[in-house]
Every structure is written in C-alpha cells, then in structure tokens.
Design an enzyme around this catalytic site. Sequence first.
Site, mmCIF file in Angstrom:
data_model
loop_
_atom_site.group_PDB
_atom_site.id
_atom_site.type_symbol
_atom_site.label_atom_id
_atom_site.label_comp_id
_atom_site.label_asym_id
_atom_site.label_seq_id
_atom_site.Cartn_x
_atom_site.Cartn_y
_atom_site.Cartn_z
ATOM 1 N N SER A 44 -9.674 -0.536 7.485
ATOM 2 C CA SER A 44 -9.183 -0.426 6.115
ATOM 3 C C SER A 44 -8.562 -1.676 5.522
ATOM 4 O O SER A 44 -8.242 -1.678 4.330
ATOM 5 C CB SER A 44 -8.170 0.700 6.011
ATOM 6 O OG SER A 44 -8.856 1.911 5.908
ATOM 7 N N SER A 85 -9.680 1.893 3.341
ATOM 8 C CA SER A 85 -8.878 2.695 2.453
ATOM 9 C C SER A 85 -7.925 1.877 1.587
ATOM 10 O O SER A 85 -7.474 2.370 0.545
ATOM 11 C CB SER A 85 -8.051 3.705 3.262
ATOM 12 O OG SER A 85 -7.150 3.034 4.122
ATOM 13 N N LYS A 108 0.856 -1.201 0.000
ATOM 14 C CA LYS A 108 0.000 0.000 0.000
ATOM 15 C C LYS A 108 0.887 1.245 0.000
ATOM 16 O O LYS A 108 1.889 1.296 0.729
ATOM 17 C CB LYS A 108 -0.894 -0.025 1.244
ATOM 18 C CG LYS A 108 -1.896 1.122 1.341
ATOM 19 C CD LYS A 108 -2.757 0.972 2.597
ATOM 20 C CE LYS A 108 -3.798 2.056 2.746
ATOM 21 N NZ LYS A 108 -4.601 1.915 3.983
HETATM 22 N N1 GLN Z 1 -12.804 3.929 6.864
HETATM 23 C C1 GLN Z 1 -12.152 4.347 8.068
HETATM 24 C C2 GLN Z 1 -11.812 5.812 8.005
HETATM 25 O O1 GLN Z 1 -12.092 6.415 7.009
HETATM 26 C C3 GLN Z 1 -10.954 3.504 8.342
HETATM 27 C C4 GLN Z 1 -9.722 3.976 7.672
HETATM 28 C C5 GLN Z 1 -8.530 3.103 7.955
HETATM 29 O O2 GLN Z 1 -8.655 2.062 8.604
HETATM 30 N N2 GLN Z 1 -7.379 3.578 7.514
HETATM 31 O O3 GLN Z 1 -11.281 6.359 8.939
#
Ligand code: GLN
Length: 474
Positions: free
Chosen positions: A175, A151, A76
């Site tokens: 994420s 994400s 990532k």
């Molecule tokens: N969807 C969550 C957020 O927007 C989790 C993001 C993540 O785990 N990096 O904060």
Amino acid sequence: MLPYKCISEKKQKISSGEISLKDNVISFLNRIEDQKDLNAFNFLFPDDALAVAAIVEDKIKKGTAGKLAGMVIAVKDVLSIKDKPLTCSSKILKNFTSVYTATTVQKLIDEDAVIIGKTNCDEFAMGSSNENSAFGNALNPIDKSRVPGGSSGGSAAAVAARLCDVALGTDTGGSIRQPASFCGIYGIKPTYGRVSRYGLTAFASSFDSVGCFANSVEDMASVMQVMSGRDELDSTSSPKDVPPYPEELNNLNKKFTIGIAEEYFGKGLSPEIKLAVEKLLGFLNDNGFNTVKVTLPYSKYTIAAYYILTTAEASSNLARYDGAHYGFRSADSSSLIDMYRNSRSEAFGSEVKRRIMLGTYVLSAGYYDAYYRKAQKVRRLIKTDFDNAFQKVDIILTPTTPTTAFKIGENIQDPLQMYLNDIYTTSANLAGIPGMNVPVGIDSLGLPIGAQLLAGQFNESKLFQVAKFIESNF
Ligand code: GLN
C-alpha cells in the site's frame, strides 16, 4: 513548481528569509483547495498548521529547530492524532476522535514537522485503488480518469500533486509501493519492527508497517530516520540502532550486488514495465554494480499466503468494531446481537466484509490446518528464499507492479484481478524485509513506471543509497 527540491534546501531558504514557512503552508492549502477533485484529503488542519508554522519559522531563524523543521506532512487516516478525527475511511468510525497520538506522528511533531491534514485511503487499508473508501475515490493526479493506487492513494496523490512535502502511508502488502509507482514518486515500506505501530489502526498486525511517500530520496530518508526506532509502546519494535540515513546517502559502495529474480518477470507483466526495469538494470551494470541472477521459487505462493494470513488477522482485529464501544451504531435494533449485526452490516464496506468472512473461514475449525497453518509454513519458506538470496546479493530489483495505473472502475468488480496487483509487493511483507518504489520512467500513455528495490532486514541504508544514485544519475 515549488522553489526547493528537498528539506535541507527548504530549511536553508527559510532560514535566510527567502521562503516564509507560513506562506508555504498557505500555498499548500490553496493548492489543496484548487485540486479538491483529487479527493486526497479526508481532513485538513489549517489553523494548527499555520500556528505551528509560525513557531517553527522562528525556531529555524534562531537555530533551535528540529530535524524536520519546515517539512509539511500529511498523515494517512489510519494513524491516530490526539483530538483529531480517525476514520480509516470507514463509516464505522464516523465521528470518532483519537484519544492519543501515534508514536510515528509524535516523533514528526517533536522534530518540528507541520502536520497539514489526514489523507484518504481504502477502508481499513484494504485495497489497491482507493475505491473502497467511505469518502469516495481519490484520483491519480497524472491522469484523473485513473486510480492513484491503494490503499494509501490519498497520500500518494497528495505528494505527487505537491499538496504537501511528504505523506505517511502504511504498507501491509504494497500500500505504499504500489501507489508510489502509480503516481511516479518515491515510497518506502521499512523492515517489520523498524517503525512503531503504536497508534496505527491494525489491519494485519504481523504485516503492517508505517512508511512514507516523497518527491526526493533525501526527504524520504529524513522522515524514516526520525520515525524509526524502539518504542516501549510496541513490543514488536526493534531495539536496533537507527543509522543516520540522510547523512549516509552519498556513501554508496558501488560494489553492491543487485539480484534479479526471473519469478518477477513472468506472465502478466506489462512489456513496457519489463523494458524499463531492464533498462535500469543495464544502467546499474554499466555503472559498476554487479548484477546476478537469484531464484525465489516460493514466489508463486505469495498472493495465496498473503490473502489467507492477512484476512485471518483482519477478522480478529476488526472484531472490536461492534457498535458498542465507539463509532457507528445502528439506530433500530431490538437486541444486543441485532445491534452488533446491524451496526457491522450497515457500516462496513463490501471489501472489508469479504475479508472478515474469508478470514473467519480460514481460521474456522476443520479449515485452520488446511489454510491458516499451511499458509504460515509457506510464509516461512518465502522468508527462507529471501534469506538465501540476500546471502549473495545486497539488493533485489523487481518491477513494483505488473501494470501502470488502471482506470477507475476497471477492476473493482473483480477482486481476484485487483489482488493480483500486489503480486510483486506482498512478498516483502511476508518476509518482513524493507522495500521501496523508485520512479523509472513513463509508458506510452505517459503513466509512471516504478521499480522496486528490496533489501535484507534492517538494510534500509542500502535502499536509500542505491535510490539516491538512481535519482541523481539515471
Ligand atoms: N492491496 C493490498 C490489500 O488490499 C495491500 C494493502 C495494504 O498494504 N494495506 O491487502
């Protein structure tokens, strides 16, 4: 389809000459090219990957190769790899090159993994759909009109479309687990502190963890064993010994007790997902697992606590992007303050700006006690809920997400609706416990459904063992 199921089989086939690792890397690169529309990768490293493949192939044949020899891994684009671009899918890090390598990535390289490229994600890992990326959306390979989740959307799409063997992701509130669920693959977020954060671009430092996506439990366990452990460069990493996860996969103690919390099956949950998770529960019950009810009464505050605490931490962490030190700098500014303001205004996306403003607000004088301090107390209560539950059970089984993958554009105008996607996943990050997505079927539209397994801190082995049992028998 690939001519192997997991890394042990692949390694053995490379060693016997049945598979050439170099050809395998070339076929991944071709698949990536053929499926460019998925937009899973921000950067590819074909020359390095082929050069490493040749060296590793040789080592495998000589019997001197490391634990991950033969595995082709994508990373990532929030993790540093020396001399490679690091953008966090943000315009503000345009043209930035890492000056060192993240510990997690270095450990993979040291065990002879081939790093093929860096994957797309939401900007600074903020999002649930990969729609907040300066590189554009990544698509869900199961249905290209839908999001892959976020994400770590590019990582999940890459693994689900077989563009690599494994991909690293990060999980601050879901994420890894949410995109794994949307794309029908495995994904694990380890215990906070199990894996080093050195070289990971910080979003919310007390929540962030590095984990991975895979098509098999064995691959996931192999990568997590290599990445876990104490790192002198991250003071929050744990000195606890790392169990040999892959070797332990079949040592399942069938007397594991599985907990079910009704708080995770309430309003908003898709009936088809509810049914699929209940079916899995019934299967586990029929196969000698004890299943009992647990209660997690503070669950109703998880989203609120998560979005107060993570935005507070993000507002502090993202203060370093000021146009002065590195990355994007606005061209026409007449003073230093103007330069800061213009650089940040022009180069951060709207979701990142929203979080910086929210975080600044909850930390500001007069609101700190009402929001930030209160949320910290709630975080503690959420952790206590889990501590109590894990006195009685080994694993808690929940849905991973309230719905299956939604359409691109469906939630982007409604941040609250988007945040509610994380309703079942943020609790693990608030409590610092490990969580995993296990694919358990498809809905009537053919979209993947995922179940989440949660365990007490440092009990990743239990997750791997139960997941392996489900993978082989469900
Ligand atoms: N969807 C969550 C957020 O927007 C989790 C993001 C993540 O785990 N990096 O904060």
